[in-house]
Scaffold this motif. Structure first.
Motif, PDB file in Angstrom:
ATOM      1  N   ALA A 373      69.570  22.458  28.703  1.00 38.40           N
ATOM      2  CA  ALA A 373      68.813  21.445  27.964  1.00 38.40           C
ATOM      3  C   ALA A 373      69.743  20.672  27.039  1.00 38.40           C
ATOM      4  N   LEU A 374      69.294  19.478  26.659  1.00 38.35           N
ATOM      5  CA  LEU A 374      69.978  18.629  25.688  1.00 38.35           C
ATOM      6  C   LEU A 374      68.974  18.231  24.619  1.00 38.35           C
ATOM      7  N   GLU A 375      69.394  18.280  23.362  1.00 38.66           N
ATOM      8  CA  GLU A 375      68.541  17.860  22.257  1.00 38.66           C
ATOM      9  C   GLU A 375      69.201  16.677  21.555  1.00 38.66           C
ATOM     10  N   THR A 478      81.884  24.832  26.513  1.00 42.19           N
ATOM     11  CA  THR A 478      80.735  24.077  27.025  1.00 42.19           C
ATOM     12  C   THR A 478      80.083  24.759  28.211  1.00 42.19           C
ATOM     13  N   SER A 479      80.512  25.927  28.570  1.00 42.85           N
ATOM     14  CA  SER A 479      79.804  26.722  29.586  1.00 42.85           C
ATOM     15  C   SER A 479      79.423  28.063  28.982  1.00 42.85           C
ATOM     16  N   GLU A 480      78.192  28.507  29.299  1.00 40.20           N
ATOM     17  CA  GLU A 480      77.688  29.827  28.941  1.00 40.20           C
ATOM     18  C   GLU A 480      77.562  30.046  27.437  1.00 40.20           C
ATOM     19  N   PHE A 481      77.249  28.937  26.708  1.00 38.38           N
ATOM     20  CA  PHE A 481      76.992  29.058  25.270  1.00 38.38           C
ATOM     21  C   PHE A 481      75.876  28.097  24.879  1.00 38.38           C
ATOM     22  N   THR A 482      75.270  28.397  23.725  1.00 45.43           N
ATOM     23  CA  THR A 482      74.362  27.450  23.071  1.00 45.43           C
ATOM     24  C   THR A 482      75.131  26.812  21.921  1.00 45.43           C
ATOM     25  N   LEU A 483      75.181  25.464  21.917  1.00 44.95           N
ATOM     26  CA  LEU A 483      75.928  24.735  20.893  1.00 44.95           C
ATOM     27  C   LEU A 483      74.962  23.931  20.041  1.00 44.95           C
ATOM     28  N   VAL A 484      75.091  24.050  18.714  1.00 48.35           N
ATOM     29  CA  VAL A 484      74.247  23.327  17.765  1.00 48.35           C
ATOM     30  C   VAL A 484      75.153  22.517  16.846  1.00 48.35           C
ATOM     31  N   ARG A 485      74.822  21.228  16.653  1.00 47.14           N
ATOM     32  CA  ARG A 485      75.655  20.368  15.813  1.00 47.14           C
ATOM     33  C   ARG A 485      75.652  20.877  14.375  1.00 47.14           C
ATOM     34  N   LYS A 486      76.807  20.875  13.750  1.00 49.84           N
ATOM     35  CA  LYS A 486      76.937  21.340  12.374  1.00 49.84           C
ATOM     36  C   LYS A 486      76.118  20.456  11.432  1.00 49.84           C
ATOM     37  N   PRO A 487      75.534  21.027  10.367  1.00 48.28           N
ATOM     38  CA  PRO A 487      74.687  20.244   9.459  1.00 48.28           C
ATOM     39  C   PRO A 487      75.414  19.076   8.802  1.00 48.28           C
ATOM     40  N   ALA A 488      76.725  19.165   8.636  1.00 48.69           N
ATOM     41  CA  ALA A 488      77.466  18.092   7.982  1.00 48.69           C
ATOM     42  C   ALA A 488      77.634  16.868   8.878  1.00 48.69           C
ATOM     43  N   GLN A 508      74.617  32.609  24.825  1.00 46.22           N
ATOM     44  CA  GLN A 508      74.258  31.752  25.956  1.00 46.22           C
ATOM     45  C   GLN A 508      72.775  31.428  26.019  1.00 46.22           C
ATOM     46  N   ASN A 509      71.905  32.377  25.932  1.00 48.45           N
ATOM     47  CA  ASN A 509      70.472  32.139  26.099  1.00 48.45           C
ATOM     48  C   ASN A 509      69.714  32.240  24.782  1.00 48.45           C
ATOM     49  N   ASP A 510      70.338  31.727  23.722  1.00 43.65           N
ATOM     50  CA  ASP A 510      69.667  31.690  22.419  1.00 43.65           C
ATOM     51  C   ASP A 510      68.844  30.404  22.356  1.00 43.65           C
ATOM     52  N   PHE A 511      67.519  30.539  22.465  1.00 41.49           N
ATOM     53  CA  PHE A 511      66.625  29.381  22.476  1.00 41.49           C
ATOM     54  C   PHE A 511      65.968  29.139  21.109  1.00 41.49           C
ATOM     55  N   SER A 512      66.428  29.845  20.085  1.00 42.33           N
ATOM     56  CA  SER A 512      65.730  29.797  18.801  1.00 42.33           C
ATOM     57  C   SER A 512      65.908  28.480  18.058  1.00 42.33           C
ATOM     58  N   PHE A 513      66.912  27.667  18.430  1.00 39.97           N
ATOM     59  CA  PHE A 513      67.165  26.423  17.696  1.00 39.97           C
ATOM     60  C   PHE A 513      66.508  25.209  18.359  1.00 39.97           C
TER      61      PHE A 513
END
Length: 711
Positions: A373-375, A478-488, A508-513
């Protein structure tokens, strides 16, 4: 209202063309006169030698490749595959239909796994001219609905004995394997001239369309035939109309674009230039009130042109297209090989990329299996219309998009938009705004966020295959991880060497964000002490564009106009970025009026809290539409000419008459004005600087004749 500009010579020859109904022998009664099969009255109820209303005459048609068998000339087929009735498209059952769009029927075939795969449709014409035919000019409209992910062919062949068929590769058509979303009927004009024939009077000529699977998978696209036209010749060449180019590229800021049309042989003929579709909008991106008629004559020029006005806007958008077609050729002339011209309009606006000024990727989820997915986050202080945005994936080092997902809807300030794989975990799909093939990435694929045609954020590098993935700091990839943009982070980043450091790394499968994003507050840069600068205006054909430079951080501006010497003082709030211009239609301002204006910009628009206005001072005048001078009796002497051309005419009133000399491409090569008096007028035009050739005179916006320069 703007008018398209036409340049031509000669007069249209009006002819009554034979149109063949859905029943009766398809006969060629005479040479040089088109015979047209347009399927009027066809309802898709089958074929018979003596057809009932809504049927086609099987004496003229033969079909192979349907699961219900073949139909030879003269057979009766009124059920099953041969009589699937009328439809507006989008069917799934294989067979023959009557495609009815806006009351205009066409013969449609829906291929299937065992229907018309391969298959043929054959139409025969009988030569009743009394002469041996040597040349045929053939044209038809192919309608395609690319609504499935399999490509199919729809090719053209001909025969004089119904045994040996000759293919015409120039008319071969293959649909695109990837379906259009949304899918819509597209008309593809097809035409050719067949020479070297020997068709005695009383003999037949056979036209055949053949199709089969080509590639892809799944169901098959739909194909329809309409407006089949045949013009026979016993020896003389048939004149054909063509665009001089099949595509043109222009900039949104260009004033206009001209499309040139040529005829292959001198003839008393005419042709229409009409809109055929495209993503650009008439009245918003361009102005064209066609169809436009171009007429040619024996002894006249072999080319003419149609002009289309381009309208610049402030919307950020990708390249837009408008397509024009040649249609309704008259006088025994036909449409040639280049009957479609696509104009690509490049956007000249620049997307904002500063802090909190535009969208960016806030989460990238490359989970196991299809958990991808992409957010996208909106950090601005206002809702954003997503219609100008898209996400494109460039897989395995590709330089062209592998998959594209246009965005849609309104994204509120502080909200996220989520694109998910259609087979992702239910927790992801519960948050998704759309599902898309753009999520078919594996870590070594570049993902780009576009605003119009501008890149505003990137994951990876287009044109580069890193192998397995791109590293993210020292913790992830960019493979097999969940990446979230830093708050800054508060803006997209096109430089991946910097962008790769802007992510927090999770399992990898952390869907909490997924479904929300946290960002540090945006910096406040707007100052009510700063006035807008750079106030100016530019004049276009139908509008004035008022422009200025707002203070940094402004979220709205207000323009106030004032009609001089005294008059109303309307104002307009500018609440959509980039808040730096306003388009004023001349028709709304009023012809013959003078206006001055001023502007102020705000840090908050609810309520509108702006700084003081700039001073009045910048003015513009709305011209009065010029009246025609009622010119008559225009004549040119000598013609041909060498050094000087004498232009005489009679005017119904005193006037200042614009006079232009144009070349065959419709370009102005000399312009002047003449002070006309009521009655007879004379003007000597110096033409010694013109190159030898043919030119046109245009007086007061009207065609004034043609002349030739010789040396």
């Amino acid at each position: 209202m703007k008018k398209q500009r036409l340049f031509w010579s000669g007069w249209m020859a009006a002819l009554l063309l034979p149109v063949v109904p859905v029943s009766g022998q398809v006969s060629i009664p005479a040479t040089a006169i088109p015979v047209t099969v347009d399927f009027t009255g066809f309802l898709g109820t089958g074929f018979q030698p003596v057809p009932s209303p809504g049927q086609l005459d099987s004496d003229d048609w033969a079909v192979t490749g349907l699961s219900d068998g073949a139909m030879n000339f003269g057979d009766t087929k009124t059920t099953g595959d041969f009589a699937r009735l009328a439809t507006s498209g989008g069917v799934t059952t294989g067979g023959l239909y009557a495609l009815t769009l806006s009351g205009n029927p066409a013969l449609m075939v829906q291929p299937g796994s065992s229907d018309w795969n391969p298959g043929t449709i054959t139409l025969r014409f009988i030569n009743n001219t009394g002469s041996t035919l040597e040349e045929l000019a053939i044209s038809y409209d192919l309608l395609v609905l690319n609504n499935e992910d399999r490509s199919n062919s729809f090719n053209f062949l001909y025969s004089t004995d119904n045994l040996a068929y000759t293919a015409v590769p120039a008319l071969n058509y293959t649909s695109v394997a990837l379906r259009d979303i949304p899918a819509s009927q597209v008309t593809v004009p097809q035409s050719t001239i067949i020479t070297g024939l020997t068709i005695p009077s009383g003999a037949f000529v056979y036209l055949r369309w053949a199709g089969a699977d080509v590639g892809g998978s799944g169901s098959r696209d739909e194909f329809s035939l309409d407006n089949i036209s045949l013009t026979a010749s016993a020896g003389a060449s048939v004149s054909a109309f063509d665009f001089d180019a099949s595509s043109i590229s222009v900039s949104e800021g260009d004033d206009s674009v001209f499309l040139s049309v040529s005829i292959s042989e001198e003839a008393d003929c005419s042709v229409e230039v009409a809109l055929s579709g495209g993503s650009a909008s008439n009245g918003a991106d361009f102005d064209f009130s066609g169809p436009a008629l171009l007429s040619f004559s024996i002894g006249g020029p072999l080319s003419g042109s149609v002009g289309i006005d381009l309208l610049e806007d402030l919307a950020l958008e990708g390249p837009e297209t408008l397509s024009l077609i040649l249609q309704n050729a008259t006088g025994g002339c036909i449409l040639g090989a280049v009957t479609l011209n696509t104009v690509t309009i490049a956007d000249n606006d620049v997307a904002p990329v500063g802090a909190c000024q535009n969208l960016y990727f806030s989460e990238y989820l490359e989970g196991s299996a299809n958990n991808k997915a992409l957010e996208i986050y909106n950090p601005t202080g206002a809702a954003v219309d997503l219609s100008a945005y898209s996400v494109k994936a460039f897989n395995n080092g590709a330089v062209s998009p592998t998959n594209t997902q246009p965005l849609a809807g309104i994204l509120a300030a502080g909200d996220v938009y989520i694109i998910a794989n259609s087979a992702a975990d239910s927790l992801i799909l519960a948050q998704a705004d759309t599902t898309s093939t753009v999520t078919f990435f594996n870590g070594d694929d570049a993902i780009i966020l576009f605003n119009g045609g501008d890149t505003i954020d990137a994951i990876g590098v287009v044109g580069v295959d890193p192998g397995t993935n791109w590293p993210i700091d020292t913790l992830g990839a960019t493979s097999e991880f969940t990446l979230v943009r830093k708050p800054a982070v508060n803006a997209g980043q096109n430089n991946w060497s910097i962008g790769s450091t802007e992510w927090l790394v999770y399992a990898q499968n952390d869907f909490s964000f997924i479904g929300s994003h946290t960002q540090d507050p945006c910096p406040i840069v707007c100052s009510t002490e700063i006035l807008p600068s750079g106030q100016a205006h530019t004049e276009q054909r139908t509008v004035f564009r008022l422009s200025w430079v707002p203070q940094p951080g402004a979220v709205g501006c207000q323009v106030e106009g004032q009609r001089l010497p005294t008059g109303p003082s309307p104002n307009k709030n500018i609440v959509s970025p980039p808040y730096n211009s306003l388009v004023v239609p001349k028709a709304q301002a009023g012809a013959g009026t003078t206006w001055t204006w001023r502007v102020r910009c705000a840090c908050s628009i609810d309520p509108f809290e702006a700084t003081d206005f700039t001073a009045f001072g910048d003015t513009f005048f709305v011209p009065v539409a010029r009246e025609m001078a009622s010119l008559q009796g225009i004549s040119l002497f000598p013609n041909p000419a060498n050094e000087q051309l004498q232009l005489t005419w009679t005017s119904a009133r005193e006037a200042v008459v614009p006079v232009e000399v144009l070349d065959l491409m419709g370009r102005t090569v000399y312009a002047t004005t003449a002070a006309a008096v009521e009655g007879r007028n004379v003007l000597n035009l110096p033409i010694s600087a013109l190159q030898p050739g043919m030119y046109f005179i245009r007086m007061d916006g009207a065609n004034g004749g043609q002349f030739t320069v010789v040396r």
